[in-house]
Design a protein around this motif. Structure first.
Motif, short mmCIF file in Angstrom:
data_model
loop_
_atom_site.label_atom_id
_atom_site.label_comp_id
_atom_site.label_asym_id
_atom_site.label_seq_id
_atom_site.Cartn_x
_atom_site.Cartn_y
_atom_site.Cartn_z
N MET A 344 0.83 -1.21 0.00
CA MET A 344 0.00 0.00 0.00
C MET A 344 0.86 1.27 0.00
O MET A 344 0.34 2.38 0.08
N GLY A 345 2.17 1.08 -0.06
CA GLY A 345 3.07 2.24 -0.07
C GLY A 345 3.28 2.82 1.32
O GLY A 345 3.72 3.97 1.47
N LEU A 346 2.99 2.02 2.35
CA LEU A 346 3.12 2.50 3.73
C LEU A 346 4.23 1.74 4.44
O LEU A 346 4.79 0.78 3.91
N GLU A 347 4.54 2.19 5.67
CA GLU A 347 5.56 1.51 6.47
C GLU A 347 5.15 0.08 6.77
O GLU A 347 3.99 -0.18 7.11
N ARG A 348 6.10 -0.84 6.73
CA ARG A 348 5.82 -2.22 7.11
C ARG A 348 5.30 -2.27 8.55
O ARG A 348 5.82 -1.60 9.43
N ARG A 349 4.26 -3.06 8.78
CA ARG A 349 3.85 -3.36 10.15
C ARG A 349 4.58 -4.63 10.56
O ARG A 349 4.41 -5.68 9.94
N GLU A 350 5.41 -4.52 11.60
CA GLU A 350 6.13 -5.70 12.09
C GLU A 350 6.50 -5.48 13.54
O GLU A 350 6.49 -4.35 14.03
N LEU A 351 6.83 -6.55 14.22
CA LEU A 351 7.10 -6.46 15.65
C LEU A 351 8.59 -6.22 15.87
O LEU A 351 9.35 -7.12 16.22
N LYS A 352 8.98 -4.96 15.64
CA LYS A 352 10.37 -4.55 15.71
C LYS A 352 10.43 -3.18 16.34
O LYS A 352 9.54 -2.36 16.12
N VAL A 353 11.48 -2.92 17.08
CA VAL A 353 11.65 -1.59 17.67
C VAL A 353 11.70 -0.56 16.54
O VAL A 353 12.39 -0.76 15.54
N GLY A 354 10.93 0.50 16.69
CA GLY A 354 10.88 1.56 15.69
C GLY A 354 9.69 1.46 14.76
O GLY A 354 9.32 2.44 14.12
N ALA A 355 9.10 0.29 14.69
CA ALA A 355 7.95 0.11 13.78
C ALA A 355 6.70 0.74 14.39
O ALA A 355 6.64 0.97 15.60
N PRO A 356 5.69 1.02 13.56
CA PRO A 356 4.44 1.56 14.09
C PRO A 356 3.85 0.62 15.15
O PRO A 356 3.95 -0.60 15.01
N GLY A 357 3.23 1.22 16.16
CA GLY A 357 2.69 0.43 17.28
C GLY A 357 1.34 -0.17 16.99
O GLY A 357 0.39 -0.01 17.76
#
Lengths: 398, 398
Positions: A344-357
């Protein structure tokens, strides 16, 4: 308030630990985190998965909340289904805002934090559907992020006046220009594609085109699409939804299309259909093509299927691509989470520090088990805010 | 006690009425029935569907009740999956009786009243799996009727000693002779097929052969199977499971196979797979081929999928055959109920006076809705006896 400490939570198949979200982003994953000032949730040893991504649906047309729709049209004739739907929407007086609220909240209850919705633009309904969905997107901004695609469901060249409405839709704030089977529906691939690429260029937006055409016909249309996207330098701005033609059993024909899609950093969205050829998970990964999945329309005039659950959709993705091992099941999940966000051209959602909550707390003894059983979500979190508990969103649907 | 009056029940999509079962058979459907002496259940306005039929599974190999199996084999290599399974069963000390009890009761809880199970016969496990499943069939006779197929999962010609074990299995009471990919696994179609058809003839039983071979290879094997079944006059005694080759896109090649299968009154069993070509509902009906469906193995070393729910399987059947209208959804249900029973050579399960008193009471506002949501069954009835309530069998699994 978007600081949240989740205790006693398994990150995918890991041991129980903690996840700290600060200012809407994952700030730390580990034990004994300093959650000063944060809300606290106990996941009871359940599994955390990234926020899910509904990358292809139609929020304006579900019949959720209505009496059950008794379908006597079936699936044999595309134009008959399109005409039936347009008439039924008028007859039922479907309110696109109300329906999209119901549909989007149900999808969010299942753990999706991102939705891309195609929205019908036609000379019968005009821009009413888009107005309704844009209103929903605004109201639900804290629950689920909604992208809209201006979608000429009833055709473009065969329905004079539609192009002007699409232009208007882009001015109103649609995020992407849509399109549909340039041969199969409009019978005028040049006219259809020139029009939608012109409109996308004019508004500086990307394209997401439905391409159901199979085999050689679909491959032909795909080439026409790629020619234009390459000429316009639309790197990362092209999405082809469905793309059944990529499942045709002739690598000599398909490989050049895959290479061109990869070079364009294009996205493919799939429902992982059982009844047609389809792009597959490892094939997309091999060519660097962004790959997302969606439920498509749910419980509408097209058919009785679908409920908005992107975790069940990960099961369908696994079944369609014959994924079985733990590692493969992670791939199926990623298509419905981080991979879909990227598509979708957005930030990856993943369980990593720095990723969207954005995350969900799910039932299951292992990630593969959670996918195949897809029990109601225990908790859904968007940017550090709890949005749903025990399968129900905190916000009520109309 | 097998007299039962069910009140306030919708027969499929009909208005609420009553169903009376006497001596294990449906005695009447209507209003104000005379239920003297019968037990009474109130269905609360819910929908009755016929008893479901699990027509293709493997009761001896599920890992239900064990720790979750972390799969690192995947789905690429059939022989690797077969070898892995045989080794894992030994390592875990899987008890086929216990596992088949768990699996069959879970399947019954979802409303199945008939099961056909393939049972591994090989030179490692010998006849232990069959002993265990036959014990289960006996114990569960009042809950679910179980047919067994003596199945050379690890090959026949490549595993000397297997033919003798299969002969022994038939003497022990296996209902059908099994077989497996005569080219793909044994690399000896003549040897494999001559052996299993000889054994079936010797014991006067039918055959149910797994045929995963695709395209031309599968069509070749299908012809070898048909040649033998025709020569032996096996009308109504031949089942081919999976039969992916019937999904190949060449009517000129497939039609003669379909005509021969129809003339033999043969049965095809499918899982309605998403990742391979497959026989389709209307195609089978057109040629008078009996068509059943099954979940195949559930939660075993082959993959994480499956739970024994034949109502969810009806959803997969609908998705695979692109069924959408109400009338089409009834067809999907029938494949998983009466049609499957017929494909097993048994009486059709259907909601008609005179039919066996096997039925389920399900949640949903319409049959299509019940299929796509497949909520836990409210009540399951076998020959007029209640066997499960609210998703749980009255008999406990070990």
């Amino acid at each position: 308030m978007s600081d949240l400490l989740i205790k006693n939570v398994r990150v995918l198949d890991g041991e129980p630990s903690e996840i700290l979200i600060r200012k809407g982003r994952i700030a730390a994953i580990g034990d004994n985190l300093d959650g000063a000032g944060a809300d606290v949730e106990d996941a009871g040893g359940r599994i955390a998965i990234p926020g899910l991504t509904e990358a292809h649906t139609h929020l304006d047309k579900s019949l959720l909340g209505y009496d059950w729709y008794h379908n006597d049209v079936g699936g044999g004739n595309l134009m008959a289904m399109i005409d039936n739907e347009r008439q039924m929407k008028q007859r039922l007086g479907l309110d696109p805002h109300v329906q999209s609220m119901r549909h989007a909240l149900q999808t969010a209850a299942y753990g999706a934090t991102l939705i891309r919705s195609h929205v019908d633009i036609d000379t019968t309904g005009g821009l009413k559907a888009l107005e309704g969905v844009l209103e929903t997107a605004e109201k639900l901004a804290d629950v689920v992020e909604i992208q809209t695609v201006a979608f000429p469901q009833s055709g473009l060249m065969i329905a004079p006046g539609t192009a002007e409405l699409l232009d208007e839709a882009m001015k109103m704030g649609a995020d992407l220009m849509g399109g549909l089977d340039p041969c199969g529906v409009d019978h005028d691939p040049k006219g259809h594609l020139d029009t939608i690429f012109d409109l996308a260029s004019k508004h500086g937006k990307g394209i997401d085109i439905h391409l159901h055409e199979r085999g050689e016909l679909g491959a032909f249309s795909m080439e026409q699409i790629l020619d234009r996207a390459e000429a316009l330098g639309m790197k990362g701005l092209l999405t082809v939804s469905h793309a059944f033609c990529l499942g045709m059993p002739d690598p000599a024909r398909v490989t050049p299309l895959l290479e061109r899609l990869g070079a364009l950093e294009a996205s493919i969205m799939t429902t992982a259909p059982a009844s047609s050829p389809a792009p597959l998970v490892k094939q997309m990964a091999q060519y660097g093509i962004r790959f997302g999945a969606g439920n498509d329309g749910i419980q509408d005039t097209w058919g009785p299927y679908g409920n908005g659950d992107m975790l069940e959709r990960a099961k369908f993705v696994g079944l369609r691509s014959n994924l079985r091992s733990d590692a493969e099941m992670y791939m199926a999940l990623d298509v419905c989470a981080g991979g879909g966000a990227e598509a979708m051209g957005l930030e990856r959602r993943e369980l990593k520090v720095g990723a969207p909550g954005d995350l969900g707390i799910v039932e299951g003894v292992a990630v593969a088990h959670a996918i195949v059983t897809h029990a109601p979500r225990k908790l859904v979190v968007k940017a550090g805010r709890v949005t749903a508990r025990d399968g129900t969103t905190l916000m009520d649907a109309p």
